[in-house]
Design a protein around this motif. Structure first.
Motif, PDB file in Angstrom:
ATOM      1  N   MET A   1       7.580  53.324  84.474  1.00  0.00           N
ATOM      2  CA  MET A   1       7.896  54.626  85.019  1.00  0.00           C
ATOM      3  C   MET A   1       8.162  55.599  83.863  1.00  0.00           C
ATOM      4  SD  MET A   1      11.046  55.921  87.398  1.00  0.00           S
ATOM      5  CE  MET A   1      12.244  55.661  86.130  1.00  0.00           C
ATOM      6  N   ASP A   2       7.644  56.818  83.993  1.00  0.00           N
ATOM      7  CA  ASP A   2       7.837  57.858  82.985  1.00  0.00           C
ATOM      8  C   ASP A   2       8.960  58.786  83.450  1.00  0.00           C
ATOM      9  OD1 ASP A   2       7.692  59.727  80.995  1.00  0.00           O
ATOM     10  OD2 ASP A   2       5.613  60.302  81.386  1.00  0.00           O
ATOM     11  N   LEU A   3      10.081  58.770  82.740  1.00  0.00           N
ATOM     12  CA  LEU A   3      11.257  59.569  83.090  1.00  0.00           C
ATOM     13  C   LEU A   3      11.128  61.029  82.655  1.00  0.00           C
ATOM     14  CD1 LEU A   3      14.139  59.383  84.301  1.00  0.00           C
ATOM     15  CD2 LEU A   3      14.931  58.758  82.018  1.00  0.00           C
ATOM     16  N   ARG A   4      10.181  61.321  81.766  1.00  0.00           N
ATOM     17  CA  ARG A   4      10.073  62.669  81.192  1.00  0.00           C
ATOM     18  C   ARG A   4       9.883  63.777  82.228  1.00  0.00           C
ATOM     19  NH1 ARG A   4       6.062  60.990  76.537  1.00  0.00           N
ATOM     20  NH2 ARG A   4       5.410  59.779  78.311  1.00  0.00           N
ATOM     21  N   PRO A   5       9.019  63.644  83.227  1.00  0.00           N
ATOM     22  CA  PRO A   5       8.881  64.735  84.207  1.00  0.00           C
ATOM     23  C   PRO A   5      10.186  65.020  84.954  1.00  0.00           C
ATOM     24  CG  PRO A   5       7.012  63.246  84.376  1.00  0.00           C
ATOM     25  CD  PRO A   5       8.012  62.597  83.449  1.00  0.00           C
ATOM     26  N   PHE A   6      10.945  63.988  85.262  1.00  0.00           N
ATOM     27  CA  PHE A   6      12.232  64.177  85.932  1.00  0.00           C
ATOM     28  C   PHE A   6      13.195  64.940  85.036  1.00  0.00           C
ATOM     29  CE2 PHE A   6      16.578  62.688  86.730  1.00  0.00           C
ATOM     30  CZ  PHE A   6      16.736  63.112  88.047  1.00  0.00           C
ATOM     31  N   MET A   7      13.309  64.516  83.778  1.00  0.00           N
ATOM     32  CA  MET A   7      14.235  65.170  82.867  1.00  0.00           C
ATOM     33  C   MET A   7      13.788  66.581  82.512  1.00  0.00           C
ATOM     34  SD  MET A   7      16.734  63.209  82.795  1.00  0.00           S
ATOM     35  CE  MET A   7      17.677  64.248  81.709  1.00  0.00           C
ATOM     36  N   ALA A   8      12.486  66.846  82.548  1.00  0.00           N
ATOM     37  CA  ALA A   8      11.989  68.199  82.280  1.00  0.00           C
ATOM     38  C   ALA A   8      12.498  69.184  83.329  1.00  0.00           C
ATOM     39  CB  ALA A   8      10.462  68.206  82.243  1.00  0.00           C
ATOM     40  N   ALA A   9      12.821  68.697  84.500  1.00  0.00           N
ATOM     41  CA  ALA A   9      13.320  69.551  85.567  1.00  0.00           C
ATOM     42  C   ALA A   9      14.809  69.867  85.413  1.00  0.00           C
ATOM     43  CB  ALA A   9      13.069  68.889  86.928  1.00  0.00           C
ATOM     44  N   PHE A  10      15.432  69.351  84.365  1.00  0.00           N
ATOM     45  CA  PHE A  10      16.857  69.578  84.111  1.00  0.00           C
ATOM     46  C   PHE A  10      16.996  70.468  82.877  1.00  0.00           C
ATOM     47  CE2 PHE A  10      21.026  68.193  82.324  1.00  0.00           C
ATOM     48  CZ  PHE A  10      21.809  68.591  83.389  1.00  0.00           C
ATOM     49  N   PRO A  11      17.189  71.787  83.067  1.00  0.00           N
ATOM     50  CA  PRO A  11      17.290  72.669  81.899  1.00  0.00           C
ATOM     51  C   PRO A  11      18.568  72.396  81.107  1.00  0.00           C
ATOM     52  CG  PRO A  11      17.611  73.902  83.931  1.00  0.00           C
ATOM     53  CD  PRO A  11      17.305  72.493  84.316  1.00  0.00           C
ATOM     54  N   THR A  12      18.464  72.596  79.805  1.00  0.00           N
ATOM     55  CA  THR A  12      19.588  72.304  78.918  1.00  0.00           C
ATOM     56  C   THR A  12      19.554  73.227  77.708  1.00  0.00           C
ATOM     57  OG1 THR A  12      20.695  70.520  77.694  1.00  0.00           O
ATOM     58  CG2 THR A  12      18.301  70.515  77.673  1.00  0.00           C
ATOM     59  N   GLY A  13      20.641  73.266  76.985  1.00  0.00           N
ATOM     60  CA  GLY A  13      20.666  73.981  75.723  1.00  0.00           C
ATOM     61  C   GLY A  13      19.916  73.195  74.663  1.00  0.00           C
ATOM     62  N   VAL A  14      19.638  73.858  73.547  1.00  0.00           N
ATOM     63  CA  VAL A  14      18.865  73.232  72.474  1.00  0.00           C
ATOM     64  C   VAL A  14      19.712  73.217  71.204  1.00  0.00           C
ATOM     65  CG1 VAL A  14      16.733  73.301  71.138  1.00  0.00           C
ATOM     66  CG2 VAL A  14      16.747  74.133  73.495  1.00  0.00           C
ATOM     67  N   ALA A  15      19.711  72.076  70.530  1.00  0.00           N
ATOM     68  CA  ALA A  15      20.490  71.918  69.305  1.00  0.00           C
ATOM     69  C   ALA A  15      19.639  71.258  68.225  1.00  0.00           C
ATOM     70  CB  ALA A  15      21.726  71.067  69.573  1.00  0.00           C
ATOM     71  N   ILE A  16      20.062  71.437  66.998  1.00  0.00           N
ATOM     72  CA  ILE A  16      19.518  70.684  65.866  1.00  0.00           C
ATOM     73  C   ILE A  16      20.660  69.824  65.354  1.00  0.00           C
ATOM     74  CG2 ILE A  16      18.561  70.763  63.533  1.00  0.00           C
ATOM     75  CD1 ILE A  16      16.623  71.887  65.597  1.00  0.00           C
ATOM     76  N   ILE A  17      20.446  68.513  65.346  1.00  0.00           N
ATOM     77  CA  ILE A  17      21.419  67.610  64.748  1.00  0.00           C
ATOM     78  C   ILE A  17      20.976  67.404  63.301  1.00  0.00           C
ATOM     79  CG2 ILE A  17      20.197  65.579  65.631  1.00  0.00           C
ATOM     80  CD1 ILE A  17      22.957  64.182  65.753  1.00  0.00           C
ATOM     81  N   ALA A  18      21.909  67.529  62.375  1.00  0.00           N
ATOM     82  CA  ALA A  18      21.568  67.480  60.954  1.00  0.00           C
ATOM     83  C   ALA A  18      22.587  66.641  60.195  1.00  0.00           C
ATOM     84  CB  ALA A  18      21.533  68.898  60.383  1.00  0.00           C
ATOM     85  N   SER A  19      22.075  65.834  59.275  1.00  0.00           N
ATOM     86  CA  SER A  19      22.947  64.984  58.465  1.00  0.00           C
ATOM     87  C   SER A  19      22.337  64.841  57.079  1.00  0.00           C
ATOM     88  CB  SER A  19      23.119  63.621  59.132  1.00  0.00           C
ATOM     89  OG  SER A  19      24.157  62.890  58.508  1.00  0.00           O
ATOM     90  N   LEU A  20      22.993  64.057  56.254  1.00  0.00           N
ATOM     91  CA  LEU A  20      22.542  63.797  54.893  1.00  0.00           C
ATOM     92  C   LEU A  20      22.356  62.297  54.715  1.00  0.00           C
ATOM     93  CD1 LEU A  20      25.164  66.056  53.093  1.00  0.00           C
ATOM     94  CD2 LEU A  20      22.776  66.645  53.569  1.00  0.00           C
ATOM     95  N   ASP A  21      21.316  61.907  53.979  1.00  0.00           N
ATOM     96  CA  ASP A  21      21.144  60.484  53.706  1.00  0.00           C
ATOM     97  C   ASP A  21      21.974  60.086  52.477  1.00  0.00           C
ATOM     98  OD1 ASP A  21      19.637  61.240  51.450  1.00  0.00           O
ATOM     99  OD2 ASP A  21      17.719  60.720  52.353  1.00  0.00           O
ATOM    100  N   ALA A  22      21.810  58.865  52.024  1.00  0.00           N
ATOM    101  CA  ALA A  22      22.602  58.355  50.896  1.00  0.00           C
ATOM    102  C   ALA A  22      22.353  59.142  49.609  1.00  0.00           C
ATOM    103  CB  ALA A  22      22.302  56.869  50.688  1.00  0.00           C
ATOM    104  N   ASP A  23      21.177  59.768  49.494  1.00  0.00           N
ATOM    105  CA  ASP A  23      20.851  60.579  48.320  1.00  0.00           C
ATOM    106  C   ASP A  23      21.195  62.054  48.527  1.00  0.00           C
ATOM    107  OD1 ASP A  23      19.793  58.364  46.923  1.00  0.00           O
ATOM    108  OD2 ASP A  23      17.880  58.586  47.989  1.00  0.00           O
ATOM    109  N   LEU A  24      21.929  62.352  49.598  1.00  0.00           N
ATOM    110  CA  LEU A  24      22.334  63.707  49.986  1.00  0.00           C
ATOM    111  C   LEU A  24      21.146  64.608  50.340  1.00  0.00           C
ATOM    112  CD1 LEU A  24      25.295  64.328  47.522  1.00  0.00           C
ATOM    113  CD2 LEU A  24      25.326  63.368  49.834  1.00  0.00           C
ATOM    114  N   ARG A  25      20.055  63.988  50.757  1.00  0.00           N
ATOM    115  CA  ARG A  25      18.885  64.722  51.250  1.00  0.00           C
ATOM    116  C   ARG A  25      19.118  65.042  52.724  1.00  0.00           C
ATOM    117  NH1 ARG A  25      12.734  62.413  51.803  1.00  0.00           N
ATOM    118  NH2 ARG A  25      11.922  64.252  52.863  1.00  0.00           N
ATOM    119  N   PRO A  26      18.863  66.293  53.153  1.00  0.00           N
ATOM    120  CA  PRO A  26      19.100  66.645  54.552  1.00  0.00           C
ATOM    121  C   PRO A  26      18.013  66.113  55.486  1.00  0.00           C
ATOM    122  CG  PRO A  26      18.219  68.543  53.388  1.00  0.00           C
ATOM    123  CD  PRO A  26      18.423  67.450  52.358  1.00  0.00           C
TER     124      PRO A  26
END
Length: 167
Positions: A1-26
């Protein structure tokens, strides 16, 4: 079953999650799978693809910045949803003192710095529970960016005004 069409019907805000790796690369990615879990302690959950290099960075660094995008940042959302490893070369970002990850000040109307408290693998994703340590709020003009029905939209102008009582 493909859940994507169901979830597409649920509007939401948009975010960017951002972190740094061990070399401090974003590292970062577009994220619409987030939810508040608790007010005390202030905790949220984000769900990230388990094979994502962003998740690897979040685990290595033990935290992340969650950047809530405004409606002028649709292009940034689209760009971060692709796998370009040099995406931070193309956006304005900074790393404040004690930040848990890159802040996208030009494209975000609010940013939360979060410390990972636990992770739970679920299928092809991992739920990352994190305690919010700091929140930076900026002007809500322009309005928050929304995503649903496979389209971007802006928060209605009549609903954008936030009173002091609501903050």
């Amino acid at each position: 079953m493909d859940l994507r069409p169901f979830m597409a019907a649920f509007p939401t805000g948009v975010a960017i999650i951002a972190s740094l790796d061990a070399d401090l690369r974003p590292w970062g990615m577009t994220c619409t799978s987030l939810c508040s879990v608790s007010l005390e302690p202030p905790t949220l959950v984000v769900c990230l693809r388990s094979a994502s290099p962003t998740l690897a960075a979040v685990r290595q660094h033990g935290g992340f910045a969650l950047n809530l995008l405004h409606d002028g940042a649709e292009a940034v959302s689209r760009f971060f949803s692709r796998g370009d490893p040099h995406r931070f070369d193309a956006v304005d970002w900074h790393l404040p003192v004690r930040a848990r990850g890159p802040h996208l000040g030009t494209d975000a109307h609010a940013t939360a710095d979060c410390a990972v408290s636990s992770t739970i693998p679920i299928g092809d994703h991992t739920a990352v529970f994190a305690e919010v340590e700091n929140v930076v709020s900026r002007d809500l003009t322009p309005a928050p960016l929304l995503y649903g029905l496979r389209r971007y939209a802006s928060w209605p102008a009549s609903a954008s005004a936030v009173t002091e009582e609501q903050r």
